[in-house]
Design a protein around this motif. Structure first.
Motif, PDB file in Angstrom:
ATOM      1  N   PRO A 706       0.726  -1.310   0.025  1.00 53.36           N
ATOM      2  CA  PRO A 706       0.167  -0.010  -0.053  1.00 53.36           C
ATOM      3  C   PRO A 706       0.893   1.303  -0.096  1.00 53.36           C
ATOM      4  O   PRO A 706       0.417   2.375  -0.479  1.00 53.36           O
ATOM      5  CB  PRO A 706      -0.791  -0.041   1.248  1.00 53.36           C
ATOM      6  N   ARG A 707       1.995   1.002   0.449  1.00 57.61           N
ATOM      7  CA  ARG A 707       2.973   2.438   0.323  1.00 57.61           C
ATOM      8  C   ARG A 707       3.519   2.495  -0.901  1.00 57.61           C
ATOM      9  O   ARG A 707       3.312   3.665  -1.423  1.00 57.61           O
ATOM     10  CB  ARG A 707       3.810   2.264   1.511  1.00 57.61           C
ATOM     11  N   ARG A 709       2.950   0.814  -3.812  1.00 56.63           N
ATOM     12  CA  ARG A 709       2.033   0.727  -4.769  1.00 56.63           C
ATOM     13  C   ARG A 709       2.606   0.298  -6.203  1.00 56.63           C
ATOM     14  O   ARG A 709       2.425   1.183  -7.250  1.00 56.63           O
ATOM     15  CB  ARG A 709       1.398   2.127  -4.994  1.00 56.63           C
ATOM     16  N   HIS A 765      -1.632   2.996   7.280  1.00 52.99           N
ATOM     17  CA  HIS A 765      -1.345   4.419   6.652  1.00 52.99           C
ATOM     18  C   HIS A 765      -2.336   4.881   5.506  1.00 52.99           C
ATOM     19  O   HIS A 765      -2.082   6.023   5.272  1.00 52.99           O
ATOM     20  CB  HIS A 765       0.283   4.491   6.515  1.00 52.99           C
ATOM     21  N   THR A 766      -2.771   3.889   4.990  1.00 47.40           N
ATOM     22  CA  THR A 766      -3.674   4.461   3.899  1.00 47.40           C
ATOM     23  C   THR A 766      -5.062   5.048   4.205  1.00 47.40           C
ATOM     24  O   THR A 766      -5.683   5.899   3.641  1.00 47.40           O
ATOM     25  CB  THR A 766      -4.067   3.212   2.829  1.00 47.40           C
ATOM     26  N   ALA A 767      -5.391   4.729   5.734  1.00 46.85           N
ATOM     27  CA  ALA A 767      -6.651   5.653   6.113  1.00 46.85           C
ATOM     28  C   ALA A 767      -6.142   6.902   6.602  1.00 46.85           C
ATOM     29  O   ALA A 767      -5.150   6.852   7.366  1.00 46.85           O
ATOM     30  CB  ALA A 767      -7.130   4.767   7.254  1.00 46.85           C
ATOM     31  N   ALA A 768      -6.892   7.770   5.893  1.00 51.19           N
ATOM     32  CA  ALA A 768      -6.305   9.288   6.552  1.00 51.19           C
ATOM     33  C   ALA A 768      -6.589   9.301   8.043  1.00 51.19           C
ATOM     34  O   ALA A 768      -7.419   8.998   8.744  1.00 51.19           O
ATOM     35  CB  ALA A 768      -7.473  10.304   5.633  1.00 51.19           C
TER      36      ALA A 768
ATOM     37  N   GLU B  32       1.302   9.918  -0.932  1.00 54.75           N
ATOM     38  CA  GLU B  32       0.706   9.067  -0.308  1.00 54.75           C
ATOM     39  C   GLU B  32      -0.671   8.899  -0.726  1.00 54.75           C
ATOM     40  O   GLU B  32      -1.344   9.814  -1.079  1.00 54.75           O
ATOM     41  CB  GLU B  32       0.595   9.507   1.442  1.00 54.75           C
ATOM     42  N   ARG B  33      -1.105   7.723  -0.781  1.00 53.51           N
ATOM     43  CA  ARG B  33      -2.351   7.278  -1.014  1.00 53.51           C
ATOM     44  C   ARG B  33      -3.497   7.170  -0.029  1.00 53.51           C
ATOM     45  O   ARG B  33      -2.987   6.347   1.232  1.00 53.51           O
ATOM     46  CB  ARG B  33      -2.449   5.983  -1.865  1.00 53.51           C
ATOM     47  N   VAL B  34      -4.312   7.995   0.474  1.00 54.59           N
ATOM     48  CA  VAL B  34      -4.985   8.025   1.572  1.00 54.59           C
ATOM     49  C   VAL B  34      -6.408   7.696   1.293  1.00 54.59           C
ATOM     50  O   VAL B  34      -6.962   8.289   0.382  1.00 54.59           O
ATOM     51  CB  VAL B  34      -4.960   9.095   2.316  1.00 54.59           C
ATOM     52  N   LEU B 106      -4.629  11.095  -3.530  1.00 56.31           N
ATOM     53  CA  LEU B 106      -3.255  11.098  -3.628  1.00 56.31           C
ATOM     54  C   LEU B 106      -2.969  12.365  -2.712  1.00 56.31           C
ATOM     55  O   LEU B 106      -3.126  13.378  -3.167  1.00 56.31           O
ATOM     56  CB  LEU B 106      -2.680  10.929  -4.950  1.00 56.31           C
TER      57      LEU B 106
END
Lengths: 919, 149
Positions: A706-707, A709, A765-768, B32-34, B106
């Motif tokens: 996920p980081r 990609r 970390h992909t969740a804001a 970063e993908r959030v 992004l």
């Protein structure tokens, strides 16, 4: 320390030297026997001289000798011996030869060991004595001492002295005897030739030392130059910030280059001189045979000397030079080490040292209590700075203790100078400073160490944990034995006694809990925490605790609670619908938020070889990956990563911050990976070397889908990676390498920080804003479960780094201050200790500290009259004059008299908030 | 979704249209993908501007704070660039952005973005061109508004 090295050595190693001497003496007869034996074997056994009379047998091993006439003559027979034939004699003598070889070897072994031990013990004693001298440097002398110089003296400069000690007395004794014997033999053969030899030797012994004097001078210079080099290197290292900020590289390089040239030049001159002396020495040694041939030959031709005698003289002379040469070498060595010794002794000259510490227990008894409630009286005090200018011209005042006294600085060094004297950090002054009629400077360190606290501007921290640093002032002497193995302890103590070293062990318990008013280490920890919280380190401690590791053996209770907290956190997240914020470690599932390497290990590496890139070369891990058929797939992943990285980071200059932050590959490695990729495409994998493969593999191990990609992981691959966990565990266990602490939801992972143990998973970390939400929830749970103090206690294990460099300036200052407070000193002097906190916070801390030191004496140097507000006693300085002002309301903080002050509870509550701690 | 699809999205953004594919890839990689839950704020009006966002999936609402409360002034869809003015002009956020439904974006860090602009003039020029175009558009709108009035 003795000025004369030999006296020092003799005084401390007399017994050992004599023992070694005796052993050497005892070995000599066997040595001479072994020299004679080969001749007998050849002559008597092989050539058969023993059988010349025609007899078939001879007596072997008859131990009989004739008594000299003055003992009555006759023969004493100890053993009649055997009758043996030729072969018997040959084998018998050969056997004796072999036996003597072994005996001589044995002697040599024993002598070498004894000499080595002698030298090492002496070295230990010298080093310890020097260290003891270092401890005695006066505060004034310390300003001029370069730490690295002292270190290089203790470590390097004494080393050759240690090597010399074993030979210091033995070598000259034996070589001298040998040389004298040879000389005597020559004298007996021919008096005149002997006299000539003696003359040349006398010449050698007068001229050579004279030539060496210059050598000694150079040697001394060289020693100082090398010592200064060490000092300079460490100075540059310490001041590296300055060098880097001001781009002083070139200047520093030139500076060191110049020093190196100077040292080279000295050494070169020493070499030239040394070999010149050697040449002369050799020449003189060979000059004697020349005389023998020329003069002796002349006498022989004249007929006054028989040819036999001449040959015997020359043969005897052959025996003379080797010991003589060694003797001269020994003398050279002696001079060398004596010079070194002189330099060392000079470094620790008496005027730089405090008088040796006396273990005067009586004085402690007299002084105890004086600091708590004596009268401080300063009479005719006059203090000068390093250049002799007066800082304090005249100070006269007296004050009943306990009191809270502010020394108001007038911008000069006066206030600080008085504080240093009160804190016993300065000894050079005129006039008297007494407390309770005892001169302050005459109080013993045992008393002041326990009851007086001084905290200066520069926080001094030793590498170690926060706890170590806080407890530093509590270790006056061991109070309980740590239960050392008695055999080991006996050996350690015996060695210490032989070398004048201390017999106390650092592993003993040094903290006297009872004297501190706590029952055990836990309560002491609690006091540390109270103090640090009071000084505003609460948040820091909590943070340190979360990133620290837990000692399960020491805190078994905490370990259980962590597992509990783990469950609570999980449940709470479920409730709040925040489940996706953490991806928990699950042995059966791939953790997307963790790297490929972490997923394979499924644990925390404890072995360096399994950490970072080294992991890709770990034989056990590689074997496991090979067994699961994963290596090629991972190498291919590495190829994709390297390809992308070289593509997108190309064109960024080396050292660009983006490289450091984002790339898998260091800027300097980029060309290397480009080459690897080229090699690969050329021959389709075949072109890759083992090193290439390991490098590519290491890239893959760091990959987090996920980081990064790059779309390199599919479900099949994930499944295979999860399956590989088992293989890896089994392989690592089979090879006996326990380099990994595996995750287990029911157990604490000792190698992982406390935070990871609580989360037991990776933050998504992909969740804001996931991190912040998780941290706040975690803090909430820690609070609810009353784990905060435990976490903070783990924080006490935080490493402070060399000189405390891993802490911020304020944290350092707080630890420095807490260390003095934890002793509960009767008299505490703060000399700039609050400065790192900034003016506003310093004023606030001042109030807190005054509460904490309620019925004891606190002396604080304050920067201005405004800061002295609230202090019942104040000393103002003006043009070197000190003036004391006191309030009529008494000398203790308002609202607290001496009587009722003692019975106050330990914690003060105000608006329900803890504001201060009595220490 | 991988880096390559993100690059495709970036390419749809007018400001990034003219930038080299490899640079866009670097921009995507360093971003970063959030994922935002429905109703979660990207940022609030008045916050310090620390990043810009390119919406990859889902959408967002632009809210303005007024004395009467927040009012919706616009809606953004996929491939929209949000919050870029703040990081370029170094001013606080002028509006609040809220995710409408689950939204993936992004996140382009300000520091990294400026670092890239400093390093690659071609990127700077592309950004300047876009800004100039916007200014021109605004001028034209202003003129149209004035002549209408």
């Amino acid at each position: 320390m003795d000025k004369n090295l030999f006296r020092y050595i003799w005084r401390h190693s007399r017994r050992d030297q004599l023992i070694v001497c005796a052993v050497v003496l005892a070995s000599l007869p066997f040595y001479f026997l072994s020299l004679d034996l080969p001749r007998r074997i050849v002559n008597e056994a092989i050539q058969g001289r023993a059988f010349e009379g025609g007899q078939r047998t001879v007596t072997f091993l008859d131990l009989s000798f004739d008594l000299p006439a003055f003992l009555g003559g006759g023969t004493v027979t100890l053993f009649d011996g055997f009758e043996v034939g030729r072969y018997g004699l040959l084998y018998g003598l050969s056997a004796i030869f072999l036996l003597l070889v072994m005996v001589n070897g044995g002697f040599k072994y024993v002598i070498n060991i004894a000499k080595g031990a002698l030298g090492e013990r002496m070295l230990r004693r010298i080093r310890f004595d020097l260290f003891n001298l270092i401890l005695r440097f006066t505060p004034e002398a310390l300003r001029h001492v370069r730490p690295a110089e002292a270190a290089t003296i203790v470590k390097d400069e004494v080393e050759p002295i240690g090597g010399f000690v074993g030979d210091a007395f033995i070598l000259p004794a034996f070589l001298g005897t040998q040389a004298l014997t040879a000389l005597f033999f020559i004298m007996v053969q021919s008096f005149w030739l002997g006299l000539m030899a003696l003359g040349v030797i006398a010449l050698q012994f007068t001229v050579i030392p004279r030539l060496r004097r210059e050598l000694l001078r150079l040697g001394r210079e060289r020693q100082l130059a090398s010592r200064r080099l060490a000092g300079r290197v460490s100075e540059v290292l310490e001041g590296m910030e300055l060098v880097q900020v001001h781009n002083a590289y070139a200047w520093e390089r030139a500076e060191i280059g110049h020093r190196l040239f100077h040292i080279f030049d000295l050494r070169f001159r020493i070499y030239k001189r040394k070999f010149m002396v050697k040449f002369l020495n050799n020449f003189l040694a060979q000059f004697t045979p020349f005389l023998f041939y020329a003069v002796g030959g002349y006498f022989a031709l004249q007929g006054t000397l028989s040819i036999g005698q001449l040959v015997a003289v020359i043969a005897a002379y052959r025996e003379l030079p080797p010991p003589l040469k060694e003797l001269i070498d020994w003398d050279q060595q002696r001079l060398d080490v004596q010079v070194k010794w002189d330099q060392i002794v000079q470094f620790f000259s008496g005027d730089r040292l405090m008088p040796p510490e006396q273990e005067a227990k009586a004085a402690v008894a007299i002084g105890a209590g004086v600091l708590a409630a004596g009268t401080l009286s300063v009479t005719g005090l006059r203090v000068a700075d390093g250049h002799g200018d007066a800082i304090i011209k005249d100070a006269d005042f007296s004050l009943q203790l306990p009191a809270h006294l502010a020394l108001v600085s007038d911008g000069t060094a006066a206030a600080s100078a008085l504080a240093r004297i009160l804190g016993r950090r300065a000894v050079e002054h005129q006039g008297r400073v007494d407390i309770g009629g005892l001169e302050l400077s005459a109080l013993t360190p045992a008393l002041t160490g326990r009851h007086l606290g001084y905290v200066g501007l520069d926080p001094i921290l030793f590498p170690g944990t926060l706890r170590d640093n806080l407890a530093y002032g509590l270790r006056a002497r061991p109070v309980a034995s740590a239960g050392e193995d008695p055999r080991l302890a006996a050996r350690r103590i015996a060695e210490a006694a032989r070398t004048g070293n201390p017999i106390e062990s650092v592993s003993d318990e040094w903290i006297d809990f009872a004297a501190l008013g706590v029952s055990d280490a836990d309560e002491l920890d609690a006091r540390f925490l109270d103090l640090l919280r009071m000084l505003g380190l609460e948040e820091d401690l909590y943070r340190f605790g979360l990133s620290g590791t837990i000692d399960v053996k020491r805190h078994p209770h905490l370990a259980e609670r962590i597992i509990e907290a783990r469950r609570v956190l999980r449940a709470r997240m479920e409730e709040a619908g925040l489940r996706g914020l953490i991806e928990p470690f699950d042995p059966t599932r791939y953790n997307a938020q963790a790297s490929v390497g972490e997923n394979i290990l499924f644990g925390v590496p404890t072995d360096r070889d399994l950490t970072g890139r080294a992991m890709a070369s770990h034989p056990g891990l590689r074997a496991a990956l090979d067994a699961d058929d994963l290596t090629d797939a991972l190498v291919d992943m590495g190829v994709s990563i390297a390809g992308t990285m070289t593509e997108i980071f190309r064109g960024l200059p080396t050292g660009h911050p983006l490289f450091e932050q984002f790339s898998f590959i260091g800027a300097d490695e980029l060309p290397e990976f480009e080459q690897i990729l080229r090699r690969r495409s050329r021959r389709n994998r075949g072109g890759l070397t083992e090193v290439d493969r390991a490098k590519l593999l290491s890239l893959a191990l760091f990959y987090i889908e996920p980081r990064h990609r790059l779309g390199l992981l599919d479900d099949t691959m994930r499944r295979k990676l999860v399956a590989a966990r088992r293989t890896v565990h089994l392989t690592l266990e089979a090879t006996g390498e326990h380099g990994v602490e595996f995750y287990d939801v029911e157990r604490v992972c000792v190698a992982a920080p406390l935070r990871d143990n609580l989360l037991f998973g990776r933050v998504n970390h992909t969740a804001a804003n996931a991190q912040a939400q998780v941290v706040s929830l975690l803090t909430q749970i820690v609070d609810e479960m009353h784990l905060k103090a435990d976490v903070e206690r783990v924080g006490l294990d935080h490493e402070v780094g060399p000189g405390g460099r891993l802490l911020t300036a304020q944290q350092r200052a707080a630890v420095h201050l807490a260390r003095a407070l934890v002793k509960r000193p009767d008299l505490l002097v703060l000399d700039g200790a609050l400065a790192p906190f900034g003016p506003a916070r310093a004023r606030e801390l001042c109030r807190v500290l005054r509460d904490a030191m309620a019925d004891r004496t606190l002396v604080v140097v304050v920067p201005s009259a405004a800061d002295a507000e609230g202090f019942p006693a104040r000393v103002y300085f003006e043009a070197g004059q000190a003036r004391l002002e006191t309030d009529d309301t008494g000398l203790l903080p308002p609202g607290r008299s001496d009587e009722d002050g003692r019975g106050q509870p330990a914690l003060e509550e105000q608006d329900g908030r803890r504001i201060g701690v009595r220490v | 979704m991988t880096l390559d699809t993100e690059v495709q999205s970036l390419r749809q953004v007018p400001m990034f249209r003219d930038i080299d594919p490899s640079r866009l890839k670097l921009l995507a990689f360093t971003s970063e993908r959030v994922q935002f839950a429905s109703g979660q704020r990207f940022f609030s009006q008045g916050d310090a501007a620390d990043a810009a966002y390119v919406i990859l999936e889902g959408g967002a609402e632009v809210l303005l704070g007024t004395p009467a409360g927040e009012i919706k002034v616009a809606e953004m869809g996929a491939n929209a660039l949000v919050g870029e003015m703040g990081i370029l002009s170094d001013t606080p956020r002028s509006a609040t952005i809220v995710a409408k439904g689950t939204t993936v974006a992004l996140r382009i860090d300000k520091r990294v973005f400026l670092e890239l602009l400093t390093q690659f003039p071609q990127m700077s020029i592309a950004v300047m061109r876009e800004l100039a175009k916007r200014l021109e558009r605004t001028n034209a709108q202003l003129a149209a508004a004035q002549s209408a009035a």
